[in-house]
Design an enzyme around this catalytic site. Structure first.
Site, PDB file in Angstrom:
ATOM      1  N   GLN A  17       0.781  -1.242   0.000  1.00  0.00           N
ATOM      2  CA  GLN A  17       0.000   0.000   0.000  1.00  0.00           C
ATOM      3  C   GLN A  17       0.813   1.293   0.000  1.00  0.00           C
ATOM      4  O   GLN A  17       0.497   2.221  -0.751  1.00  0.00           O
ATOM      5  CB  GLN A  17      -0.961   0.016   1.211  1.00  0.00           C
ATOM      6  CG  GLN A  17      -1.885   1.215   1.193  1.00  0.00           C
ATOM      7  CD  GLN A  17      -2.820   1.345   2.372  1.00  0.00           C
ATOM      8  OE1 GLN A  17      -3.368   2.408   2.609  1.00  0.00           O
ATOM      9  NE2 GLN A  17      -3.041   0.294   3.131  1.00  0.00           N
ATOM     10  N   GLU A 139       1.241  -1.276   8.178  1.00  0.00           N
ATOM     11  CA  GLU A 139       0.424  -0.156   8.670  1.00  0.00           C
ATOM     12  C   GLU A 139       0.333  -0.020  10.194  1.00  0.00           C
ATOM     13  O   GLU A 139       0.726   0.989  10.764  1.00  0.00           O
ATOM     14  CB  GLU A 139      -1.000  -0.304   8.089  1.00  0.00           C
ATOM     15  CG  GLU A 139      -2.034   0.631   8.650  1.00  0.00           C
ATOM     16  CD  GLU A 139      -1.821   2.081   8.237  1.00  0.00           C
ATOM     17  OE1 GLU A 139      -1.572   2.329   7.057  1.00  0.00           O
ATOM     18  OE2 GLU A 139      -1.908   2.964   9.113  1.00  0.00           O
ATOM     19  N   ASP A 168       0.511   3.756   6.008  1.00  0.00           N
ATOM     20  CA  ASP A 168       0.783   3.427   4.606  1.00  0.00           C
ATOM     21  C   ASP A 168       0.483   4.605   3.680  1.00  0.00           C
ATOM     22  O   ASP A 168       1.385   5.186   3.084  1.00  0.00           O
ATOM     23  CB  ASP A 168      -0.071   2.230   4.173  1.00  0.00           C
ATOM     24  CG  ASP A 168       0.525   0.914   4.647  1.00  0.00           C
ATOM     25  OD1 ASP A 168       1.740   0.873   4.909  1.00  0.00           O
ATOM     26  OD2 ASP A 168      -0.217  -0.076   4.753  1.00  0.00           O
ATOM     27  N   GLY A 246      -7.975  20.305  19.402  1.00  0.00           N
ATOM     28  CA  GLY A 246      -7.662  21.711  19.175  1.00  0.00           C
ATOM     29  C   GLY A 246      -8.163  22.544  20.323  1.00  0.00           C
ATOM     30  O   GLY A 246      -8.552  22.007  21.371  1.00  0.00           O
ATOM     31  N   GLY A 247      -8.203  23.843  20.136  1.00  0.00           N
ATOM     32  CA  GLY A 247      -8.629  24.735  21.218  1.00  0.00           C
ATOM     33  C   GLY A 247     -10.137  24.824  21.386  1.00  0.00           C
ATOM     34  O   GLY A 247     -10.622  25.409  22.341  1.00  0.00           O
TER      35      GLY A 247
HETATM   36  C1  LIG Z   1       5.900  -4.658   3.236  1.00  0.00           C
HETATM   37  C2  LIG Z   1       6.950  -5.691   3.611  1.00  0.00           C
HETATM   38  C3  LIG Z   1       6.831  -6.040   5.091  1.00  0.00           C
HETATM   39  C4  LIG Z   1       6.689  -6.937   2.761  1.00  0.00           C
HETATM   40  O1  LIG Z   1       7.713  -7.875   2.959  1.00  0.00           O
HETATM   41  P1  LIG Z   1       7.875  -9.112   1.959  1.00  0.00           P
HETATM   42  O2  LIG Z   1       6.560  -9.544   1.459  1.00  0.00           O
HETATM   43  O3  LIG Z   1       8.698 -10.109   2.648  1.00  0.00           O
HETATM   44  O4  LIG Z   1       8.596  -8.478   0.690  1.00  0.00           O
HETATM   45  P2  LIG Z   1      10.076  -7.891   0.540  1.00  0.00           P
HETATM   46  O5  LIG Z   1      10.001  -6.416   0.425  1.00  0.00           O
HETATM   47  O6  LIG Z   1      10.961  -8.429   1.618  1.00  0.00           O
HETATM   48  O7  LIG Z   1      10.497  -8.472  -0.870  1.00  0.00           O
HETATM   49  C5  LIG Z   1      10.626  -9.887  -1.024  1.00  0.00           C
HETATM   50  C6  LIG Z   1      11.693 -10.269  -1.998  1.00  0.00           C
HETATM   51  O8  LIG Z   1      11.142 -10.150  -3.318  1.00  0.00           O
HETATM   52  C7  LIG Z   1      12.145  -9.675  -4.177  1.00  0.00           C
HETATM   53  N1  LIG Z   1      11.562  -9.091  -5.369  1.00  0.00           N
HETATM   54  C8  LIG Z   1      10.589  -8.154  -5.435  1.00  0.00           C
HETATM   55  N2  LIG Z   1      10.324  -7.838  -6.705  1.00  0.00           N
HETATM   56  C9  LIG Z   1      11.137  -8.592  -7.469  1.00  0.00           C
HETATM   57  C10 LIG Z   1      11.320  -8.730  -8.878  1.00  0.00           C
HETATM   58  N3  LIG Z   1      10.625  -8.018  -9.746  1.00  0.00           N
HETATM   59  N4  LIG Z   1      12.219  -9.621  -9.298  1.00  0.00           N
HETATM   60  C11 LIG Z   1      12.955 -10.359  -8.424  1.00  0.00           C
HETATM   61  N5  LIG Z   1      12.820 -10.277  -7.098  1.00  0.00           N
HETATM   62  C12 LIG Z   1      11.919  -9.397  -6.623  1.00  0.00           C
HETATM   63  C13 LIG Z   1      12.872  -8.688  -3.320  1.00  0.00           C
HETATM   64  O9  LIG Z   1      14.105  -8.370  -3.874  1.00  0.00           O
HETATM   65  C14 LIG Z   1      12.965  -9.444  -1.998  1.00  0.00           C
HETATM   66  O10 LIG Z   1      14.035 -10.334  -2.067  1.00  0.00           O
HETATM   67  P3  LIG Z   1      15.168 -10.497  -0.906  1.00  0.00           P
HETATM   68  O11 LIG Z   1      14.417 -10.813   0.339  1.00  0.00           O
HETATM   69  O12 LIG Z   1      16.008 -11.610  -1.414  1.00  0.00           O
HETATM   70  O13 LIG Z   1      15.887  -9.205  -0.823  1.00  0.00           O
HETATM   71  C15 LIG Z   1       8.369  -5.131   3.304  1.00  0.00           C
HETATM   72  O14 LIG Z   1       8.477  -4.934   1.927  1.00  0.00           O
HETATM   73  C16 LIG Z   1       8.673  -3.813   4.022  1.00  0.00           C
HETATM   74  O15 LIG Z   1       8.953  -3.761   5.223  1.00  0.00           O
HETATM   75  N6  LIG Z   1       8.658  -2.712   3.255  1.00  0.00           N
HETATM   76  C17 LIG Z   1       9.018  -1.396   3.767  1.00  0.00           C
HETATM   77  C18 LIG Z   1       7.931  -0.812   4.588  1.00  0.00           C
HETATM   78  C19 LIG Z   1       6.611  -0.748   3.883  1.00  0.00           C
HETATM   79  O16 LIG Z   1       6.488  -0.186   2.836  1.00  0.00           O
HETATM   80  N7  LIG Z   1       5.591  -1.303   4.537  1.00  0.00           N
HETATM   81  C20 LIG Z   1       4.228  -1.056   4.163  1.00  0.00           C
HETATM   82  C21 LIG Z   1       3.726  -1.951   3.161  1.00  0.00           C
HETATM   83  S1  LIG Z   1       2.098  -1.410   2.838  1.00  0.00           S
END
Ligand SMILES: CC(C)(COP(=O)(O)OP(=O)(O)OC[C@H]1O[C@@H](n2cnc3c(N)ncnc32)[C@H](O)[C@@H]1OP(=O)(O)O)[C@@H](O)C(=O)NCCC(=O)NCCS
Length: 415
Positions: A17, A139, A168, A246-247
């Site tokens: 998001q 979030e 988010d 607020g106030g």
């Molecule tokens: C949201 C979140 C918790 C999700 O975590 P997740 O599902 O495990 O996803 P990740 O961001 O860790 O990405 C997973 C993997 O996919 C890989 N990936 C994503 N797109 C890719 C693509 N097009 N091609 C190849 N690999 C890809 C990433 O490189 C990552 O690999 P790695 O772990 O080897 O580095 C995490 O992305 C995060 O903390 N983001 C920052 C904060 C944030 O935006 N949070 C709010 C989300 S609404």
């Protein structure tokens, strides 16, 4: 009519998001947003909270308007080559992966700068540098760590998260501002820059009035909070219930039908300037001159009683009727609108804030359009792309790849 960000190309590596809200905003302003997704998988939200089997979820479709989708495996050697070309061809790279993901792909900031010194590299992370910088964040983690949850809810209940996605979507908004500011600076400097927005920081920025109250607390009780005068204050800002913050004191009051309708309520603000009008409308004219009620300071310790008295009046009116009576008197108030009512509200449809969008596999659905209206940059809402819908179009149109090169990338598993 041209759009404000026409000619700006965004390499959109965002998912879920926070990041998608940011790039969707840029898309509404006319940027060409190229959403990069993993082949065969795509943004995880395509499949989350699905209401119709095998169809992109509303979660996805409502956060990815005005974008084109390209599937690319950025961990594949050929895929990395394509990514390098895309970095050279775009103005902004936006990502919200877990910390370090882009570095692990082989694209740290130094490398991106080398490939394209004009590139703006914008990220959302859960936390800024510090003890939690490596954590994954969603979030509600941000709402809790940014100070919102501890100050939301009622005194006798647990910390509470809010429905507004301040962690988010709130961070996406902050990031979008960072990006357009960096684009503006690039006009003069010719250089790109790193833009980082932490979800904890964004939530705290939205909660700055609570940090205000934390410091006020050292000098006495927070007199506009429901804990005053009979409750107790600890050493941290307490939950403020429905107090206004607020106030001008405010509270949510029952309206006619509250016994069966969970949204038959109105927010009522006892703005000092209209105190006489409030007294007149609720039939307590004697409060206008009575020194116990005539001034805001005198009223503070009696707010609970005052709002209970006003509620005796609001309970005799339905929420819209109450609004229609109070508005001409300049008494600030607002009915509690359900999502059902917001969706049907004609004025929101008329301004394009609520729009109906047609989607090839889902059919018609409602979405929220661009809430920022500009006189010289029209904003239309186009449907979200299917997974990889524009892969060839982007590789040919943006990178000038030939059919043979595309076939080669495909057989190498890059796209
Ligand atoms: C949201 C979140 C918790 C999700 O975590 P997740 O599902 O495990 O996803 P990740 O961001 O860790 O990405 C997973 C993997 O996919 C890989 N990936 C994503 N797109 C890719 C693509 N097009 N091609 C190849 N690999 C890809 C990433 O490189 C990552 O690999 P790695 O772990 O080897 O580095 C995490 O992305 C995060 O903390 N983001 C920052 C904060 C944030 O935006 N949070 C709010 C989300 S609404």
């Amino acid at each position: 009519m041209a759009k404000a960000l026409e000619g700006v190309r965004i390499l959109d590596f965002t998912h879920v998001q926070s990041g998608p809200t940011c790039t969707q905003l840029l898309g509404w302003f006319g940027a060409d947003v190229l959403k990069v997704e993993r082949p065969g998988v795509g943004d995880a939200t395509r499949g989350q909270l699905r209401d119709i089997p095998d169809v992109d979820s509303l979660y996805f479709t409502m956060l990815n308007h005005n974008k084109r989708s390209l599937t690319l495996n950025s961990k594949n050697e050929k895929g990395k080559e394509v990514l390098e070309s895309l970095i050279k061809a775009c103005d902004v790279l936006v990502e919200n992966f877990a910390p370090g993901a882009l570095d692990r792909m082989g694209f740290p900031w130094a490398r991106i700068q080398e490939l394209n010194p004009r590139m703006i590299y914008a990220s959302v992370k859960g936390f800024g540098p510090g003890p939690y910088e490596d954590c994954k964040v969603y979030e509600n983690v941000a709402q809790c760590t940014g100070g919102s949850a501890s100050t939301t809810g009622f005194d006798d209940g647990p910390p509470t998260v809010t429905g507004a996605q301040i962690g988010d979507s709130g961070t996406g908004l902050h990031l979008a501002l960072g990006i357009v500011t960096a684009l503006f600076q690039r006009e003069r400097s010719g250089r790109g820059q790193r833009v980082l927005t932490a979800m904890q920081d964004s939530v705290l920025n939205l909660c700055r009035v609570k940090l205000r109250d934390q410091q006020r607390l050292a000098h006495g009780p927070l007199t506009e909070y429901p804990q005053y005068p009979n409750g107790t204050f600890g050493d941290a800002v307490p939950r403020s219930g429905n107090a206004s913050g607020g106030g001008q004191p405010g509270w949510i009051l029952k309206c006619k039908g509250w016994e069966s309708d969970p949204n038959a309520y109105i927010y009522f603000i006892t703005q000092a300037a209209v105190w006489p009008a409030i007294c007149e409308v609720i039939g307590r004219q004697e409060w206008i001159e009575d020194p116990e009620y005539a001034t805001p300071v005198a009223r503070l310790p009696k707010l609970e009683y005052i709002f209970a008295t006003i509620e005796e009046w609001t309970k005799t009116k339905d929420k819209v009727e109450a609004m229609d009576i109070l508005n001409p008197l300049n008494i600030p108030c607002g009915p509690i609108l359900s999502m059902k009512e917001v969706a049907a509200e004609p004025s929101l449809r008329a301004t394009g804030t609520v729009v109906e969008v047609d989607h090839p596999t889902r059919g018609k659905y409602l979405s929220v359009g661009n809430p920022i209206k500009m006189s010289d940059s029209p904003s239309e809402v186009t449907r979200s792309p299917l997974l990889g819908e524009h892969t060839e179009e982007i590789l040919k149109g943006v990178l000038g790849m030939s059919d043979e090169e595309i076939a080669e990338a495909r057989s190498a598993g890059a796209i």
